[in-house]
Design a protein around this motif. Structure first.
Motif, PDB file in Angstrom:
ATOM      1  N   GLU A 128       0.815  -1.219   0.000  1.00 11.82           N
ATOM      2  CA  GLU A 128       0.000   0.000   0.000  1.00 11.82           C
ATOM      3  C   GLU A 128       0.844   1.262   0.000  1.00 11.82           C
ATOM      4  O   GLU A 128       0.345   2.344  -0.306  1.00 11.82           O
ATOM      5  N   HIS A 129       2.119   1.135   0.337  1.00 14.69           N
ATOM      6  CA  HIS A 129       3.023   2.290   0.269  1.00 14.69           C
ATOM      7  C   HIS A 129       3.528   2.527  -1.153  1.00 14.69           C
ATOM      8  O   HIS A 129       4.055   3.605  -1.451  1.00 14.69           O
ATOM      9  N   LEU A 130       3.407   1.508  -2.001  1.00  9.25           N
ATOM     10  CA  LEU A 130       3.974   1.591  -3.354  1.00  9.25           C
ATOM     11  C   LEU A 130       2.956   2.007  -4.405  1.00  9.25           C
ATOM     12  O   LEU A 130       3.305   2.156  -5.576  1.00  9.25           O
ATOM     13  N   LEU A 131       1.708   2.222  -3.992  1.00 13.65           N
ATOM     14  CA  LEU A 131       0.680   2.636  -4.941  1.00 13.65           C
ATOM     15  C   LEU A 131       0.964   4.048  -5.445  1.00 13.65           C
ATOM     16  O   LEU A 131       1.459   4.895  -4.694  1.00 13.65           O
ATOM     17  N   PRO A 132       0.652   4.329  -6.703  1.00 16.46           N
ATOM     18  CA  PRO A 132       0.786   5.716  -7.183  1.00 16.46           C
ATOM     19  C   PRO A 132      -0.116   6.639  -6.364  1.00 16.46           C
ATOM     20  O   PRO A 132      -1.282   6.317  -6.119  1.00 16.46           O
ATOM     21  N   ASP A 133       0.449   7.766  -5.935  1.00 22.16           N
ATOM     22  CA  ASP A 133      -0.307   8.696  -5.096  1.00 22.16           C
ATOM     23  C   ASP A 133      -0.990   7.958  -3.936  1.00 22.16           C
ATOM     24  O   ASP A 133      -2.197   8.101  -3.688  1.00 22.16           O
ATOM     25  N   ALA A 134      -0.212   7.152  -3.245  1.00 16.59           N
ATOM     26  CA  ALA A 134      -0.740   6.284  -2.183  1.00 16.59           C
ATOM     27  C   ALA A 134      -1.557   7.073  -1.173  1.00 16.59           C
ATOM     28  O   ALA A 134      -1.080   8.058  -0.603  1.00 16.59           O
TER      29      ALA A 134
END
Length: 375
Positions: free
Chosen positions: A258-264
Motif C-alpha cells: 500500500e506504500h507503493l501505490l501511485p499517489d498512495a
C-alpha cells in the motif's frame, strides 16, 4: 618541542578518517554528556571521559587490527554504559521535538498496567530528562544483541522466536498500539548469557574489553532467550474508535504494497505491521534476501506468511488471528521436526556435523529437555 596533548581537540574533522584513536564527530555528543550521565548513575566507557587519551597499547593494537578500534561504529543516538550496580545498559538519546511519541509509547508499554508475559516490548529502565538547554532526553534500555548473533541451532529454537514475536505484536495491537517499523533489526535478543564474555555492543564479534572474540558456550534450548520489539520512534497509540490512518510511506520495509501505490492514500498501520512481520520471516527464513539465506524446513509457515503478506491489506489476518494460526501450526510439528538442525538452502553439511547434532538431540530428548525452549 611537541605540542601538549589536548583531549578536546583530539577529534577527526568531519569526513576525514580518524587516526591514532581520534574520536569521530558523532562521539562528541557522548563525551559532552559523560559527566551528566555519571551524575545520574551511568558511566560511559573510558574513551568518552573528558580526559581520555589513547594508551601506547591501544595505539599498537589498533595499528595491527584497525577493526579493533574502540569507537562508536553505530548511529550517534546510541551508547552503552555501566550502571552503578555493574549492569551493562544501552542509552538512547531522544530528540523530544522530532520524536514526540517514542517516550510516551515506550513508557506505556513498560508500565505496570501492561506488565504481562505476553509483552515483548523492550522495557524502559529509566528516562533521564534533558540537561538544561537541551531537547534530548536519554532512555536507559537493556543491552541486547541481534537475533542471530548466536545462531539458531534447531527449528524449535526458531519456532520459539516466532511465538514470542507474534504474541508480542498481538499484545501491542490489543492495546491499540501500532509499531509502524516492524523490521528484522527492530527485533533483538537478550542473549548475553549464551557467551563466555559480553560482546562489544557495536562490534559484537569482539569482547567488550577487546581482549578477544566472545565464544558461544550455551544453546537457546538449554538457556532460553527472550526476544524484544524495539524502537518506538514511529509507534503510536490510537484511541478506541478513532481513525487509524497514516500518510505513507513510513518505516524501514520499503516493500509494503500500500506504500507503493501511485499517489498512495492514507492507510491503516495495523495491517502494515502484519505485513512487515510476515515479510521478516519470509525474507530471513523462507525465501532469503540480500541480508540472509533461506533456511530448509520452514515450509510449514508458508501459507500463514503468504496470507500475512497479501498485497491487499484487507485480506491479511489480524495479529490475533495470525497468532492463533501459529499456535495450531506449532501444535502440529513433531518433536523430531523441532529438533532438526538449521541448514541454509544450498548449504553442504558434513555428515560428522549431522551425527554430532543428532547425538546432542537424543541426549536432550532422553533428559526430557523440551524441543521448544521454555522461557
Amino acid at each position: 618541542m611537541s605540542t601538549p596533548f589536548d583531549p578536546q581537540t583530539f577529534v577527526a574533522p568531519p569526513g576525514v578518517a580518524a587516526k591514532d584513536g581520534q574520536l569521530i564527530p558523532a562521539e562528541l555528543f557522548w563525551r559532552k554528556h559523560c559527566q551528566y550521565l555519571k551524575d545520574h548513575g551511568y558511566t560511559l566507557r573510558p574513551r568518552y571521559q573528558p580526559d581520555w587519551r589513547p594508551s601506547c597499547v591501544y595505539l599498537v593494537v589498533t595499528a595491527l587490527d584497525p577493526l579493533s578500534r574502540d569507537v562508536l561504529f553505530a548511529e550517534g543516538s546510541l551508547m552503552d554504559a555501566s550502571r552503578a550496580d555493574g549492569t551493562l545498559v544501552m542509552l538512547k538519546a531522544i530528540h523530544l521535538v522530532r520524536s514526540p511519541d517514542e517516550i510516551p509509547v515506550g513508557k506505556l508499554l513498560s508500565s505496570e498496567r501492561l506488565a504481562s508475559p505476553r509483552n515483548s516490548c523492550i522495557p524502559y529502565l529509566e528516562v533521564i530528562d534533558p540537561p538544561e538547554g537541551s531537547e534530548k532526553a536519554f532512555l536507559v534500555l537493556p543491552l541486547l544483541l541481534g537475533i542471530e548473533r548466536a545462531p539458531f541451532q534447531t527449528i524449535g529454537e526458531v519456532v520459539e522466536f516466532f511465538r514470542q514475536i507474534f504474541e508480542g505484536l498481538e499484545f501491542m495491537h490489543e492495546h491499540n498500539i501500532a509499531h509502524e517499523d516492524c523490521k528484522y533489526n527492530n527485533i533483538m535478543a537478550d542473549s548475553q548469557h549464551l557467551f563466555d564474555a559480553p560482546p562489544h555492543p557495536f562490534l559484537t564479534f569482539m569482547k567488550r574489553d577487546f581482549t578477544g572474540r566472545p565464544s558461544i558456550v550455551a544453546s537457546r534450548t538449554i538457556k532460553p532467550v527472550k526476544y524484544y520489539l524495539i524502537d518506538f520512534d514511529l509507534s503510536k497509540e490510537y484511541p478506541p474508535g478513532a481513525p487509524r490512518l497514516e500518510e505513507p510511506p513510513w518505516g524501514g520495509d520499503k516493500t509494503v504494497p500500500e506504500h507503493l501505490l501511485p499517489d498512495a492514500p492514507p492507510c491503516d498501520p495495523f495491517p502494515v505491521d502484519v505485513y512487515c512481520l510476515g515479510n521478516c520471516i519470509r525474507q530471513h527464513f523462507l525465501d532469503g534476501c540480500i541480508y540472509a539465506k533461506a533456511k530448509k524446513g520452514f515450509d510449514f509457515m508458508r501459507e500463514l506468511i503468504d496470507d500475512m503478506t497479501n498485497s491487499d491489506p484487507k485480506k491479511r489476518p489480524q495479529m490475533s488471528e495470525a497468532n492463533s494460526r501459529l499456535k495450531i501450526i506449532i501444535e502440529g510439528l513433531s518433536d523430531w521436526k523441532l529438533r532438526s538442525p538449521i541448514i541454509e538452502v544450498d548449504q553442504r553439511t558434513k555428515v560428522t556435523n549431522l551425527i554430532g547434532h543428532w547425538a546432542t538431540q537424543l541426549i536432550r530428548k532422553a533428559r526430557r529437555i523440551p524441543a521448544i525452549p521454555k522461557s
